[in-house]
Design a protein around this motif. Structure first.
Motif, mmCIF file in Angstrom:
data_model
loop_
_atom_site.group_PDB
_atom_site.id
_atom_site.type_symbol
_atom_site.label_atom_id
_atom_site.label_comp_id
_atom_site.label_asym_id
_atom_site.label_seq_id
_atom_site.Cartn_x
_atom_site.Cartn_y
_atom_site.Cartn_z
ATOM 1 N N LEU A 32 -5.836 13.439 -10.689
ATOM 2 C CA LEU A 32 -5.702 13.233 -12.131
ATOM 3 C C LEU A 32 -5.735 14.566 -12.876
ATOM 4 C CD1 LEU A 32 -7.939 10.069 -12.447
ATOM 5 C CD2 LEU A 32 -5.518 10.199 -13.063
ATOM 6 N N ARG A 33 -6.616 15.443 -12.468
ATOM 7 C CA ARG A 33 -6.665 16.761 -13.119
ATOM 8 C C ARG A 33 -5.391 17.555 -12.830
ATOM 9 N NH1 ARG A 33 -12.475 16.165 -12.115
ATOM 10 N NH2 ARG A 33 -12.210 16.849 -9.952
ATOM 11 N N ARG A 34 -4.853 17.378 -11.619
ATOM 12 C CA ARG A 34 -3.608 18.068 -11.270
ATOM 13 C C ARG A 34 -2.447 17.571 -12.121
ATOM 14 N NH1 ARG A 34 0.750 17.030 -8.318
ATOM 15 N NH2 ARG A 34 -0.050 14.995 -7.641
ATOM 16 N N LEU A 35 -2.483 16.283 -12.476
ATOM 17 C CA LEU A 35 -1.405 15.691 -13.266
ATOM 18 C C LEU A 35 -1.532 15.990 -14.758
ATOM 19 C CD1 LEU A 35 -1.100 12.161 -11.593
ATOM 20 C CD2 LEU A 35 0.467 14.099 -11.342
ATOM 21 N N ASP A 36 -2.608 16.623 -15.169
ATOM 22 C CA ASP A 36 -2.821 16.892 -16.592
ATOM 23 C C ASP A 36 -1.623 17.633 -17.192
ATOM 24 O OD1 ASP A 36 -4.892 16.836 -18.819
ATOM 25 O OD2 ASP A 36 -4.388 18.970 -18.787
ATOM 26 N N GLY A 37 -1.084 17.079 -18.271
ATOM 27 C CA GLY A 37 0.056 17.691 -18.942
ATOM 28 C C GLY A 37 1.408 17.281 -18.396
ATOM 29 N N HIS A 125 1.174 12.750 -31.543
ATOM 30 C CA HIS A 125 0.826 13.783 -30.574
ATOM 31 C C HIS A 125 -0.663 13.791 -30.231
ATOM 32 C CE1 HIS A 125 4.843 15.479 -30.736
ATOM 33 N NE2 HIS A 125 4.780 15.484 -32.057
ATOM 34 N N GLY A 126 -1.428 12.876 -30.800
ATOM 35 C CA GLY A 126 -2.868 12.875 -30.581
ATOM 36 C C GLY A 126 -3.272 12.192 -29.290
ATOM 37 N N SER A 127 -4.563 12.306 -28.974
ATOM 38 C CA SER A 127 -5.116 11.668 -27.785
ATOM 39 C C SER A 127 -5.148 10.161 -27.974
ATOM 40 C CB SER A 127 -6.535 12.194 -27.542
ATOM 41 O OG SER A 127 -7.132 11.534 -26.453
ATOM 42 N N LYS A 128 -4.747 9.446 -26.943
ATOM 43 C CA LYS A 128 -4.752 7.985 -27.010
ATOM 44 C C LYS A 128 -5.057 7.428 -25.627
ATOM 45 C CE LYS A 128 -0.585 8.122 -28.549
ATOM 46 N NZ LYS A 128 -0.269 9.557 -28.298
ATOM 47 N N GLY A 129 -5.526 6.187 -25.592
ATOM 48 C CA GLY A 129 -5.800 5.540 -24.318
ATOM 49 C C GLY A 129 -7.223 5.766 -23.842
ATOM 50 N N ARG A 167 3.191 12.010 -25.083
ATOM 51 C CA ARG A 167 3.703 11.305 -23.906
ATOM 52 C C ARG A 167 3.376 12.056 -22.617
ATOM 53 N NH1 ARG A 167 6.837 6.951 -24.958
ATOM 54 N NH2 ARG A 167 7.740 6.741 -27.041
ATOM 55 N N SER A 168 2.345 12.882 -22.674
ATOM 56 C CA SER A 168 1.911 13.637 -21.497
ATOM 57 C C SER A 168 0.575 13.106 -20.995
ATOM 58 C CB SER A 168 1.771 15.129 -21.843
ATOM 59 O OG SER A 168 3.011 15.669 -22.254
ATOM 60 N N ILE A 169 0.369 13.196 -19.707
ATOM 61 C CA ILE A 169 -0.866 12.719 -19.088
ATOM 62 C C ILE A 169 -2.054 13.555 -19.552
ATOM 63 C CG2 ILE A 169 -2.095 12.660 -16.875
ATOM 64 C CD1 ILE A 169 0.508 11.743 -15.585
ATOM 65 N N GLU A 170 -3.118 12.865 -19.921
ATOM 66 C CA GLU A 170 -4.379 13.533 -20.242
ATOM 67 C C GLU A 170 -5.296 13.343 -19.029
ATOM 68 O OE1 GLU A 170 -7.144 14.156 -24.199
ATOM 69 O OE2 GLU A 170 -5.984 12.316 -23.980
ATOM 70 N N GLY A 171 -5.098 14.188 -18.041
ATOM 71 C CA GLY A 171 -5.696 13.986 -16.734
ATOM 72 C C GLY A 171 -7.203 14.100 -16.696
ATOM 73 N N HIS A 172 -7.761 15.026 -17.451
ATOM 74 C CA HIS A 172 -9.218 15.208 -17.424
ATOM 75 C C HIS A 172 -9.924 13.993 -18.025
ATOM 76 C CE1 HIS A 172 -9.108 19.394 -16.046
ATOM 77 N NE2 HIS A 172 -8.026 19.523 -16.811
ATOM 78 N N LYS A 173 -9.362 13.454 -19.092
ATOM 79 C CA LYS A 173 -9.939 12.250 -19.698
ATOM 80 C C LYS A 173 -9.795 11.060 -18.756
ATOM 81 C CE LYS A 173 -9.669 9.350 -23.862
ATOM 82 N NZ LYS A 173 -9.004 9.160 -25.177
ATOM 83 N N ALA A 174 -8.662 10.957 -18.082
ATOM 84 C CA ALA A 174 -8.454 9.863 -17.131
ATOM 85 C C ALA A 174 -9.446 9.957 -15.975
ATOM 86 C CB ALA A 174 -7.018 9.889 -16.607
ATOM 87 N N ALA A 175 -9.671 11.171 -15.482
ATOM 88 C CA ALA A 175 -10.623 11.361 -14.389
ATOM 89 C C ALA A 175 -12.022 10.944 -14.815
ATOM 90 C CB ALA A 175 -10.609 12.821 -13.933
ATOM 91 N N GLN A 176 -12.388 11.276 -16.031
ATOM 92 C CA GLN A 176 -13.705 10.901 -16.543
ATOM 93 C C GLN A 176 -13.839 9.383 -16.643
ATOM 94 O OE1 GLN A 176 -14.691 12.080 -20.663
ATOM 95 N NE2 GLN A 176 -16.527 13.041 -19.820
#
Length: 230
Positions: A32-37, A125-129, A167-176
């Motif tokens: 998930l962190r690798r996919l960030d962005g 462009h904000g954080s979502k999900g 529309r970009s992955i927020e990998g660090h938040k997903a990992a958390q």
């Protein structure tokens, strides 16, 4: 939590047609962190089974866009860890009652952690999900698909809106969300040792007694119960 979750038949989870992966919880966090962005559809690379230690996290269907319906997950806890006594689920009505009880516990744990309202509205462009949704039980105790219990495992089904920045992955938040917050919810709601055993068994006995009384109506030429004062 508000309405949510997904409604597949108990033995028929919805699974994407992408190749399935396997790994550990730490590997999932690294991925998930690798996919960030990266572009959001890259979340589909994570479809598969992830060993989180005490449970398995299964990503069955990943959303292709942050504005699409959320992704489908299952949490499967082996009975060797969950340790629910067979007497709690060895008849149909007690199984239905236990699944209902665990669904309510799961909803409470998700809500207590603020995970049912994790999504932030910061514009395009904000954080979502990041919000976790479980099918919320109503007043009645009926068979549902949000939780399944058998001799092998306890399985909970939920949807999670995977985090995005635009529309970009927020990998660090997903990992958390998936590797820190979700395990805490599981530990609070799906393990027998974490629950109030006397309250649980009183609930199961009450539902079983109600069902027995309903089944006895015809034998006494009765058709329904009427509340006092009606």
């Amino acid at each position: 939590p508000g309405g949510g979750g997904w409604h597949q038949q108990q033995d028929e989870p919805m699974v994407d047609s992408y190749s399935s992966r396997e790994g550990t919880g730490s590997q999932l966090a690294d991925e998930l962190r690798r996919l960030d962005g990266r572009p959001y559809p890259a979340y589909k690379d994570l479809i598969g089974s992830w060993n989180m230690g005490d449970f398995t996290l299964l990503l069955d269907k990943a959303q292709s866009d942050p504005y699409a319906p959320p992704s489908h997950f299952r949490v499967r806890v082996p009975q060797s860890v969950a340790k629910f006594p067979a007497a709690a689920y060895n008849s149909k009505i007690r199984n239905v009652a236990l699944c209902d009880y665990l669904t309510r516990q799961l909803c409470q744990a998700v809500s207590a952690g603020g995970l049912d309202n994790a999504a932030e509205n910061r514009g395009w462009h904000g954080s979502k999900g990041g919000d976790v949704r479980v099918e919320t039980p109503g007043q009645h105790v009926i068979q549902r698909s949000a939780v399944v219990v058998n001799d092998q495992f306890v399985e909970a089904r939920c949807t999670i809106a995977l985090p995005a920045q635009g529309r970009s992955i927020e990998g660090h938040k997903a990992a958390q969300t998936l590797t820190q917050y979700l395990p805490h919810v599981v530990a609070k709601s799906l393990l027998y040792a974490a629950l109030n055993a006397s309250h649980l068994h009183a609930f199961l006995d009450s539902i079983e007694d109600q069902e027995h009384l309903r089944q006895s109506l015809a034998d006494h030429d009765l058709v329904a119960f009427v509340a006092d004062g009606s």
